[in-house]
Design a protein around this motif. Structure first.
Motif, mmCIF file in Angstrom:
data_model
loop_
_atom_site.group_PDB
_atom_site.id
_atom_site.type_symbol
_atom_site.label_atom_id
_atom_site.label_comp_id
_atom_site.label_asym_id
_atom_site.label_seq_id
_atom_site.Cartn_x
_atom_site.Cartn_y
_atom_site.Cartn_z
ATOM 1 N N ILE A 4 0.881 -1.165 0.000
ATOM 2 C CA ILE A 4 0.000 0.000 0.000
ATOM 3 C C ILE A 4 0.916 1.211 0.000
ATOM 4 N N LEU A 5 0.601 2.189 -0.830
ATOM 5 C CA LEU A 5 1.386 3.417 -0.958
ATOM 6 C C LEU A 5 0.571 4.568 -0.388
ATOM 7 N N ALA A 6 1.183 5.393 0.437
ATOM 8 C CA ALA A 6 0.510 6.567 0.998
ATOM 9 C C ALA A 6 1.180 7.827 0.479
ATOM 10 N N ILE A 7 0.355 8.835 0.229
ATOM 11 C CA ILE A 7 0.828 10.107 -0.321
ATOM 12 C C ILE A 7 0.382 11.247 0.585
ATOM 13 N N ASP A 8 1.340 12.070 0.997
ATOM 14 C CA ASP A 8 1.040 13.340 1.662
ATOM 15 C C ASP A 8 1.304 14.410 0.615
ATOM 16 N N TYR A 9 0.254 14.783 -0.106
ATOM 17 C CA TYR A 9 0.371 15.656 -1.273
ATOM 18 C C TYR A 9 0.479 17.118 -0.859
ATOM 19 N N GLY A 10 1.401 17.817 -1.477
ATOM 20 C CA GLY A 10 1.562 19.241 -1.229
ATOM 21 C C GLY A 10 1.794 19.988 -2.524
ATOM 22 N N LYS A 11 1.629 21.267 -2.469
ATOM 23 C CA LYS A 11 1.782 22.108 -3.662
ATOM 24 C C LYS A 11 3.212 22.034 -4.214
ATOM 25 N N GLY A 56 -3.699 11.616 1.560
ATOM 26 C CA GLY A 56 -4.225 12.418 2.656
ATOM 27 C C GLY A 56 -5.129 13.513 2.139
ATOM 28 N N GLU A 57 -6.313 13.607 2.738
ATOM 29 C CA GLU A 57 -7.281 14.638 2.362
ATOM 30 C C GLU A 57 -7.302 15.712 3.447
ATOM 31 N N PRO A 58 -6.866 16.921 3.092
ATOM 32 C CA PRO A 58 -6.833 17.982 4.100
ATOM 33 C C PRO A 58 -8.241 18.460 4.456
ATOM 34 N N LYS A 59 -8.465 18.614 5.753
ATOM 35 C CA LYS A 59 -9.749 19.106 6.254
ATOM 36 C C LYS A 59 -9.491 20.058 7.415
ATOM 37 N N ASN A 60 -10.425 20.969 7.602
ATOM 38 C CA ASN A 60 -10.396 21.828 8.785
ATOM 39 C C ASN A 60 -10.820 21.014 9.997
ATOM 40 N N LEU A 61 -10.651 21.584 11.175
ATOM 41 C CA LEU A 61 -11.044 20.891 12.405
ATOM 42 C C LEU A 61 -12.509 20.475 12.393
ATOM 43 N N ASP A 62 -13.367 21.281 11.734
ATOM 44 C CA ASP A 62 -14.798 20.963 11.688
ATOM 45 C C ASP A 62 -15.146 19.967 10.575
ATOM 46 N N GLY A 63 -14.139 19.468 9.868
ATOM 47 C CA GLY A 63 -14.368 18.482 8.819
ATOM 48 C C GLY A 63 -14.620 19.074 7.447
ATOM 49 N N GLU A 64 -14.675 20.388 7.367
ATOM 50 C CA GLU A 64 -14.905 21.049 6.079
ATOM 51 C C GLU A 64 -13.627 21.067 5.240
ATOM 52 N N ASN A 82 -3.577 7.912 -14.696
ATOM 53 C CA ASN A 82 -2.281 7.291 -14.983
ATOM 54 C C ASN A 82 -2.157 5.859 -14.492
ATOM 55 N N PHE A 83 -2.891 5.523 -13.424
ATOM 56 C CA PHE A 83 -2.790 4.187 -12.825
ATOM 57 C C PHE A 83 -4.192 3.613 -12.591
ATOM 58 N N PRO A 84 -4.960 3.405 -13.664
ATOM 59 C CA PRO A 84 -6.366 2.995 -13.505
ATOM 60 C C PRO A 84 -6.543 1.638 -12.818
ATOM 61 N N GLN A 85 -5.514 0.827 -12.811
ATOM 62 C CA GLN A 85 -5.599 -0.501 -12.202
ATOM 63 C C GLN A 85 -5.459 -0.473 -10.685
ATOM 64 N N ILE A 86 -5.070 0.678 -10.114
ATOM 65 C CA ILE A 86 -4.847 0.779 -8.669
ATOM 66 C C ILE A 86 -5.899 1.720 -8.066
ATOM 67 N N PRO A 87 -6.704 1.217 -7.123
ATOM 68 C CA PRO A 87 -7.672 2.106 -6.472
ATOM 69 C C PRO A 87 -6.965 3.201 -5.666
ATOM 70 N N VAL A 88 -7.586 4.376 -5.625
ATOM 71 C CA VAL A 88 -7.073 5.506 -4.855
ATOM 72 C C VAL A 88 -8.128 5.853 -3.808
ATOM 73 N N LYS A 89 -7.691 5.932 -2.565
ATOM 74 C CA LYS A 89 -8.603 6.215 -1.465
ATOM 75 C C LYS A 89 -8.121 7.442 -0.700
ATOM 76 N N LYS A 90 -9.040 8.398 -0.486
ATOM 77 C CA LYS A 90 -8.718 9.568 0.332
ATOM 78 C C LYS A 90 -8.907 9.212 1.806
ATOM 79 N N VAL A 91 -7.967 9.679 2.632
ATOM 80 C CA VAL A 91 -8.065 9.474 4.076
ATOM 81 C C VAL A 91 -7.799 10.798 4.789
#
Length: 136
Positions: A4-11, A56-64, A82-91
């Protein structure tokens, strides 16, 4: 089993972490410049079997949504294209950067090393992955 691969995406930078093939241990992989993410992943995925990508899905403290949420949504679209064979899940990634910094302090890293934002991103991705493994 595949990893399983995890991504902490940033600008600017993106932290990456992976599990071992048995999906028991999360380990920081690297930090890449965000504009190099897809080429890096193409090379990595050609060598390693990955069955799931967490981002990782960024959210405010209130979940917004935050300003960065749209960037992550666009990244998910690009990953799926680019990788249609691999599911992507936001957490939920709330507090991962703070936890990463705290773990750096707790592990005794010197102040100069703690200022390495790339390392914070990699540790954040590892925390995202560890939390997923705990509750899957």
């Amino acid at each position: 089993m595949a990893r399983i691969l995890a991504i902490d995406y940033g600008k600017k930078r993106t932290g990456l972490a992976v599990t071992d093939p048995l999906q028991m241990i999360a380990t920081g992989l690297t930090t890449v410049a965000t504009h190099d993410l897809i080429p890096y992943l193409k090379k990595y995925l050609a060598q390693e079997s990955v069955e799931l990508i967490l981002i990782g899905e960024p959210k405010n403290l209130d979940g917004e949504a935050t300003d960065a949420t749209a960037l992550v949504t666009e990244c998910v679209r690009i990953l799926q294209k680019n990788f249609p064979q691999i599911p992507v899940k936001k957490v939920d990634e709330r507090f991962t950067s703070k936890l990463a910094f705290r773990s750096m302090v707790d592990s005794g890293l010197k102040k100069k090393d703690r200022q390495n934002k790339g390392l914070v991103d990699e540790i954040s991705a590892t925390i995202i992955l560890q939390e997923y493994l705990q509750y899957k």
